[in-house]
Design an enzyme around this catalytic site. Structure first.
Site, PDB file in Angstrom:
ATOM      1  N   ASN A  45     -14.537  15.302 -17.841  1.00 64.68           N
ATOM      2  CA  ASN A  45     -14.665  15.200 -16.195  1.00 64.68           C
ATOM      3  C   ASN A  45     -16.504  15.979 -16.219  1.00 64.68           C
ATOM      4  O   ASN A  45     -17.268  15.150 -16.365  1.00 64.68           O
ATOM      5  CB  ASN A  45     -14.133  16.107 -15.509  1.00 64.68           C
ATOM      6  CG  ASN A  45     -13.337  15.893 -15.328  1.00 64.68           C
ATOM      7  OD1 ASN A  45     -13.184  14.492 -15.176  1.00 64.68           O
ATOM      8  ND2 ASN A  45     -12.468  16.120 -14.004  1.00 64.68           N
ATOM      9  N   HIS A  63     -16.186  -3.098  -5.626  1.00 70.39           N
ATOM     10  CA  HIS A  63     -15.219  -1.692  -5.860  1.00 70.39           C
ATOM     11  C   HIS A  63     -14.618  -2.478  -5.098  1.00 70.39           C
ATOM     12  O   HIS A  63     -13.166  -1.716  -5.381  1.00 70.39           O
ATOM     13  CB  HIS A  63     -15.961  -0.611  -5.123  1.00 70.39           C
ATOM     14  CG  HIS A  63     -15.611   0.671  -5.691  1.00 70.39           C
ATOM     15  ND1 HIS A  63     -14.187   1.456  -4.483  1.00 70.39           N
ATOM     16  CD2 HIS A  63     -15.101   1.076  -6.530  1.00 70.39           C
ATOM     17  CE1 HIS A  63     -14.214   2.404  -5.850  1.00 70.39           C
ATOM     18  NE2 HIS A  63     -13.950   2.314  -7.073  1.00 70.39           N
ATOM     19  N   HIS A 102      -5.776   9.261  -6.297  1.00 70.10           N
ATOM     20  CA  HIS A 102      -7.367   8.894  -5.828  1.00 70.10           C
ATOM     21  C   HIS A 102      -7.323   8.113  -3.832  1.00 70.10           C
ATOM     22  O   HIS A 102      -8.099   7.384  -4.200  1.00 70.10           O
ATOM     23  CB  HIS A 102      -6.175   7.857  -6.768  1.00 70.10           C
ATOM     24  CG  HIS A 102      -8.140   7.186  -6.879  1.00 70.10           C
ATOM     25  ND1 HIS A 102      -7.796   5.720  -6.555  1.00 70.10           N
ATOM     26  CD2 HIS A 102      -9.197   6.963  -7.226  1.00 70.10           C
ATOM     27  CE1 HIS A 102      -9.393   5.203  -7.184  1.00 70.10           C
ATOM     28  NE2 HIS A 102      -9.750   6.223  -7.157  1.00 70.10           N
TER      29      HIS A 102
END
EC number: 2.7.4.1
Length: 684
Positions: free
Chosen positions: A46, A435, A592
């Site tokens: 990350n 997306h 998510h």
């Protein structure tokens, strides 16, 4: 007169607080030991991306003009210094966890990560043979010479800075640079077991042990090697004036990424100061770019750390659950035609989506498949199904988003393969990322056209579907499918349509429609009707949406937010956000899903979406939100959200102190991801 900005936590600082939560999982002794190592790897990965993307953006902003604070609402240079202070503290915590806790706990399990100084004769011989057979031919040491330019360091590659010293002429030390070939070889070498003791050595230390076998031609008394890693600016600078094919333009931009501006130099904290000074001088780095670390970089490789010990050192793998009444032994179209179905990943299997595409590929009634693809698995069964459909004479229209960050090259490769097989490939839109996660199957049934849709919060990626928590909906609802058909038509023509009734589509309508849904809650609160919102997402960072939520909370709307990552909204502030609560769940799976729940005066509305409430998702991406119309599925999603809101094991409170405090334990412990699996397993 400029509009006053709402109270906000800086988004980059907020992101670092999120990564701190990942580090908390590595520190949690209730987490299995190998999983704790993997959380360290996730933290490190990350942070790499953060320095490749977010810090370069701040660097650019700081160079625009001297009035950056007036323009952006904050001083970019000040934020960069704040970032360094936080990251240095986190790196210290990281090093403590690894060196003082993880290593010792592995030793208690009779697993030893040993370095070059801890090899006995037998293991030393094994390492020498490994080095000679597999490693030596891959190494390319470069001798550094004042008369020659310093070599161009690759982004995120690990290098050894090597120094050779002759005691009779220490001032004439030789320097060398050598890349560690971690991409072509395993990072971890398991050594022969002795008396039930397991030994692992890193590739880095194998090289350290064998340095004499590389530099033997030089006259030296001591040789030392220290790890360094340079992180570069990874944002693409696409030249929109070129007339050549976009895919070629992107490929060239990917090459530029490898030579982006240096953003961070991670170096072994034990490196002598004069060596570090030599390196900084050669790379011409700013002091804010220097981050001390331990002797091992690219710690993200530890996500593949081998478990040579007990199975209990990892999370037990829960078998994927079946979806009630959805039989993969029967036609999925026949079943979807009767009712909607929801897949809750990763608790339930992604195979249902593969089955949906495979059936479409061979079904004589299917004439067309439309799908958007953002991130794909390395060996994608989704792609295989689409290619099979094209071979069977179906028209397959596939929009592959070539600008999916860090997946660009992978998607370029898939695009070429699809085109070779006769699939109609759309490369997306130059100024907007597509997306959305949508698929529409067109069938001819009894002379009429019927549509079957899959809409999801996560990618069509069977690998990530095993670790990402997402929702994926099968539906034949005529209004949803008709609007999807219209959306795909617009994407094919590279135009945006407005006026959707069911779908909530970016870039033209999501901001407005979400604003109207919030306004409706404010109105209902003032009229004494039920008024609340439960919003789950990865990140909340759009100023106008944050202000809307502040307004709603002040009007009496109860707001509960479940946000994994960035949250610029500051909850619990008197006179501003007392009615807003925010939690973040970090656990074995990555949360998510995007779920929006609105009270709607007592007639609750539930939406799933591909979009976070960030400016880029609202204004600069093609995103799709969609309503849940089936009452059974609505209840299922509501039950899952309620389970998450009760979590007091892995849920942290997001507050004005940004201290990542765990939610207080009650008399009963709740752990959302475990409880959701149990709920779905026994659901009737």
């Amino acid at each position: 007169m400029s509009k006053q900005k709402p109270l906000l936590t800086n988004r980059e600082i907020s992101w670092l607080y999120f990564n701190e939560r990942v580090l908390q999982e590595a520190a949690d002794k209730t987490v299995p030991l190998i999983e704790r190592i993997r959380f360290l790897a996730i933290f490190s990965s990350n942070l790499d991306e953060f320095y490749r993307v977010r810090v370069p953006t701040l660097s650019r902003l700081s160079n625009i003009n001297t009035k950056a604070k007036e323009v952006f609402g904050y001083n970019p240079k000040k934020i960069i210094k704040q970032i360094k202070n936080i990251v240095v503290k986190q790196e210290r915590k990281f090093n403590h966890l690894y060196e003082d806790e993880i290593i010792k706990e592995l030793a208690q399990e009779k697993i030893f990560i040993i370095n070059e100084y801890q090899l006995n004769v037998a293991r030393g011989q094994f390492v020498k043979k490994y080095f000679k057979d597999k490693l030596l031919s891959t190494l390319v040491p470069i001798m550094l010479d004042e008369s020659k330019p310093f070599p161009e360091l690759k982004d995120r590659a690990i290098y050894f800075l090597v120094r050779l010293i002759n005691k009779d002429a220490p001032e004439k030390a030789r320097y060398s640079l050598m890349e560690i070939p971690t991409k072509s070889l395993e990072r971890f070498i398991v050594l022969p077991e002795t008396n039930h003791l397991k030994f692992i050595i890193l590739l880095d230390d194998v090289i350290r042990y064998c340095l004499d076998n590389i530099y033997f031609i030089f006259d030296y008394d001591t040789i030392e090697a220290y790890s360094i890693q340079l992180t570069r600016d990874a944002e693409l600078d696409l030249d929109r004036s070129v007339s050549e094919k976009f895919i070629d333009t992107l490929t060239k931009s990917l090459q530029k990424r490898k030579k982006g501006k240096p953003m961070r130099l991670l170096y072994d904290n034990n490196m002598p100061l004069d060596m570090l000074t030599f390196l900084v001088d050669k790379l011409d780095l700013d002091s804010d770019a220097l981050i001390p670390g331990n002797r091992y970089h690219n710690f993200k490789d530890f996500i593949a750390f081998p478990n040579v010990g007990r199975p209990e050192l990892e999370y037990e793998k829960d078998p994927p659950l079946e979806i009630l009444n959805l039989d993969m032994g029967k036609s999925i179209f026949t079943q979807i035609a009767k009712r909607d179905y929801l897949i809750n990943l990763p608790y339930q299997s992604f195979d249902y989506i593969i089955h949906f595409l495979r059936e479409a590929a061979i079904d004589p009634k299917v004439v067309e498949i439309d799908i958007t693809l953002y991130r794909l698995a390395e060996n994608s069964r989704v792609i295989n199904a689409l290619i099979n459909a094209a071979r069977n004479g179906k028209r397959v229209n596939c929009l592959v988003e070539l600008k999916a960050r860090f997946d660009e090259q992978n998607n370029i490769n898939w695009t070429k393969r699809l085109e070779e097989e006769g699939v109609q490939v759309n490369y997306g839109l130059l100024d907007y990322k597509v997306h959305s996660k949508i698929c529409l199957i067109t069938r001819k049934e009894k002379g009429k056209v019927s549509y079957y849709a899959n809409l999801a919060t996560g990618n069509f990626n069977e690998k990530s579907a095993r670790i990402y928590c997402d929702h994926s909906l099968f539906t034949t609802h005529p209004e949803i499918t008709a609007e999807l058909k219209r959306l795909f038509k617009g994407l094919d023509k590279k135009v945006f349509y407005k006026g959707y009734n069911c779908l909530i589509v970016s870039p033209l309508e999501t901001r407005e429609k979400v604003g109207l849904l919030i306004d409706a809650e404010i109105k209902n609160a003032r009229e004494g009707k039920p008024a609340y919102m439960i919003l789950k997402m990865n990140s909340l960072a759009d100023e106008d949406i944050v202000q809307k939520l502040y307004d709603a909370g002040a009007a009496g709307v109860k707001i509960q937010l479940i946000i994994r990552g960035m949250c610029t909204l500051v909850p619990g502030v008197e006179g501003l956000s007392e009615n807003i609560e925010v939690i973040s769940i970090i656990d074995r799976y990555l949360e998510h899903a995007r779920v929006w729940i609105f009270a709607n005066g007592g007639d609750e509305k539930i939406f799933l979406a591909s979009a976070d409430l960030m400016t880029r998702n609202l204004d600069h991406r093609v995103e799709v939100g969609f309503p849940i119309l089936d009452p059974n599925i609505r209840k299922e999603i509501r039950d899952i959200i309620n389970i998450q809101l009760k979590d007091n094991t892995k849920a942290r409170e997001i507050n004005s102190l940004n201290n990542n405090r765990y939610k207080p334990k009650g008399k009963v412990s709740y752990r959302a991801q475990t409880d959701i699996y149990t709920y779905l397993k026994y659901k009737k």
